[in-house]
Design a protein around this motif. Structure first.
Motif, PDB file in Angstrom:
ATOM      1  N   TRP A 146       0.833  -1.215   0.000  1.00  0.00           N
ATOM      2  CA  TRP A 146       0.000   0.000   0.000  1.00  0.00           C
ATOM      3  C   TRP A 146       0.857   1.249   0.000  1.00  0.00           C
ATOM      4  O   TRP A 146       0.470   2.264  -0.592  1.00  0.00           O
ATOM      5  N   ALA A 147       2.022   1.191   0.652  1.00  0.00           N
ATOM      6  CA  ALA A 147       2.927   2.341   0.611  1.00  0.00           C
ATOM      7  C   ALA A 147       3.348   2.607  -0.831  1.00  0.00           C
ATOM      8  O   ALA A 147       3.353   3.752  -1.293  1.00  0.00           O
ATOM      9  N   ILE A 149       0.378   4.055  -2.841  1.00  0.00           N
ATOM     10  CA  ILE A 149       0.133   5.471  -2.546  1.00  0.00           C
ATOM     11  C   ILE A 149       1.209   6.333  -3.195  1.00  0.00           C
ATOM     12  O   ILE A 149       0.924   7.357  -3.822  1.00  0.00           O
ATOM     13  N   SER A 202       4.677   8.154   2.049  1.00  0.00           N
ATOM     14  CA  SER A 202       3.710   7.147   1.595  1.00  0.00           C
ATOM     15  C   SER A 202       3.695   5.953   2.526  1.00  0.00           C
ATOM     16  O   SER A 202       2.650   5.345   2.737  1.00  0.00           O
ATOM     17  N   SER A 206       0.448   4.647   4.342  1.00  0.00           N
ATOM     18  CA  SER A 206       0.022   3.249   4.296  1.00  0.00           C
ATOM     19  C   SER A 206      -0.207   2.715   5.700  1.00  0.00           C
ATOM     20  O   SER A 206      -1.197   2.032   5.974  1.00  0.00           O
ATOM     21  N   HIS A 223      -3.704   1.279   7.369  1.00  0.00           N
ATOM     22  CA  HIS A 223      -3.878  -0.029   7.991  1.00  0.00           C
ATOM     23  C   HIS A 223      -4.421   0.092   9.406  1.00  0.00           C
ATOM     24  O   HIS A 223      -5.297  -0.669   9.811  1.00  0.00           O
TER      25      HIS A 223
END
Lengths: 229, 213
Positions: free
Chosen positions: A34-35, A38, B5, B9, B13
């Motif tokens: 997800w990092a 994004i 980022s 993230s 979560h």
């Protein structure tokens, strides 16, 4: 049992240590993927605006300095970055081959490829997550089911009340693996398609640039020929 | 990759985890809304020196393979004051005053009545024995876990409104507790002398009780 949140957390808490280990790996994978997602989406949003600005450039009035100032305005775009590199390395130095279109084109292509590959960084991790996530989850599930069957053996009965909780506990791993894999897969396809289009865009820009530099140097040569006599 | 980022993230979560947690808590809140009731307590002591000894061989399992013989409510005489005949434990049972909780200690637990008005100990012993018989806690697990289940017995002995009111934190224990009551199926009719139509009971299941607790 309904799959609401409370029971979801409880299922994780009662899972065996190995299953917890797998769930932890999946959690880290989800965090990192997800990092990356994004990160790439932010990059994409920035480049989109810059591309629009670059597309408005009028090639008929090409002049190295005007293009470089335009590129500085929209410096997020890949083509702009690549052209700034070319401008710095070749045109600004003003050598004998400063307006050699072939040299400019080659240098531009190399710089653009550099930029694109830098944007592609970490993207393979998304592909790895999307393909390894379900497998990892499956491993946790299979392990959990093995444990569940051992429990059935200890109990000496196999009615649904004995079997079901262990299997529910085991299936959490698959669920989490899919939670990791699906966004990673979608994002990988989306981002890699976008990058391919960006690469095509820089190629178009390179063609325009080579053509414009050719015309520009011809015009300069003609001007020089007119001045000398 | 920018550190921003990664932080975003992480935040995402944590947010999703909190949503899951919150949804779970909401679910529990709904199940907690219950009227005032009679509290019945059931503990499953591992080493309780009862005459019908629980098989202690499978210590790691903690569950007797065969259901213990049900002989507790044999003295089914009509005098209400009779305590259940459990010699080694009678000293633990407080006198049944009007306010103080009554306690019945069985092979799998204790049973206590909080509201006054229901004094038919033999009936409670019967209820307890039947639930005890059907209680199969999950094997394994560490530490004492206690979950309370509320249910209602109608005058003809039917079970209704089985609800988990105090989760133990272990889903499997909670499920086995609820299942113990549901699978009891049906109890004998309430004593005819009892005027109220139905009996609310809270049942406290204890798995792996601490010794001396």
């Amino acid at each position: 049992m309904t799959p609401n949140g409370g029971s979801f957390w409880e299922l994780i808490l009662v899972a065996s240590p190995f299953a917890k280990f797998i769930l932890a790996i999946l959690g880290v994978m989800s965090l990192l993927s997800w990092a990356i997602i994004i990160d790439k989406l932010v990059l994409m949003a920035r480049i989109k605006g810059a591309n629009r600005g670059m597309a408005a450039y009028r090639w008929k009035q090409f002049e190295p300095r005007s293009l470089s100032s335009e590129c500085r305005r929209f410096s997020q775009a890949f083509a702009a970055k690549a052209y700034l590199h070319v401008h710095r390395e070749i045109i600004d130095r003003g050598g004998a081959d400063a307006h050699d279109s072939e040299l400019v084109g080659r240098e531009f292509a190399r710089a653009a490829a550099n930029e694109i590959s830098r944007a592609e960084r970490f993207l393979p991790f998304l592909a790895t997550c999307s393909s390894a996530g379900p497998f990892l989850g499956l491993l946790g599930t299979v392990w959990g089911i093995i444990v569940a069957f051992q429990r059935i053996g200890i109990w000496g009965s196999a009615n649904i009340a004995v079997v079901a909780p262990g299997i529910a506990e085991a299936l959490v791993a698959t669920a989490l693996g899919l939670f990791v894999a699906i966004p990673a897969l979608v994002a990988y396809n989306f981002i890699s398609t976008w990058l391919r289009k960006e690469a095509e865009r820089t190629e178009t820009f390179a063609d325009d640039l080579v053509f414009a530099v050719d015309r520009y140097s011809a015009r300069r040569a003609a001007e020089a020929a007119r001045v000398i006599p | 990759m920018r550190p921003g980022s990664l932080a975003a993230s992480f935040g995402l979560h944590v947010f999703m985890g909190l949503i899951l947690f919150w949804v779970g808590i909401q679910g529990q809140k709904i199940s907690k809304a219950l009227p005032e009731a009679t509290v019945v307590k059931l503990v499953r002591p591992k080493a309780l020196s009862l005459p019908k000894a629980v098989p202690t061989k499978e210590k790691n399992v903690g569950v007797p393979k065969t259901a213990p013989p049900l002989e507790i409510p044999k003295p089914k005489v009509e005098n209400n004051k009779s305590e259940p005949k459990k010699e080694p434990l009678t000293e633990k049972i407080p006198r049944a005053t009007e306010q103080a909780p009554k306690e019945l200690i069985g092979q799998a637990g204790t049973l206590s009545v909080q509201t006054s008005g229901f004094e038919y100990d033999f009936y409670l012993a019967l209820v307890q024995a039947k639930i005890e018989q059907n209680f199969r806690p999950p094997p394994g697990g560490r530490g004492q876990q206690m979950s309370t289940v509320a249910f209602r017995i109608t005058s003809n002995g039917m079970i209704g409104d089985v609800k988990l009111i105090q989760p133990s934190g272990n889903l499997l224990v909670d499920q086995s507790a609820e299942r113990a009551i549901r699978s009891a199926g049906r109890f004998p009719p309430l004593p005819a002398q009892y005027e109220k139509g139905e009996l609310e009971i809270h049942f406290e299941f204890v798995v792996n009780p601490k010794k001396g607790g």
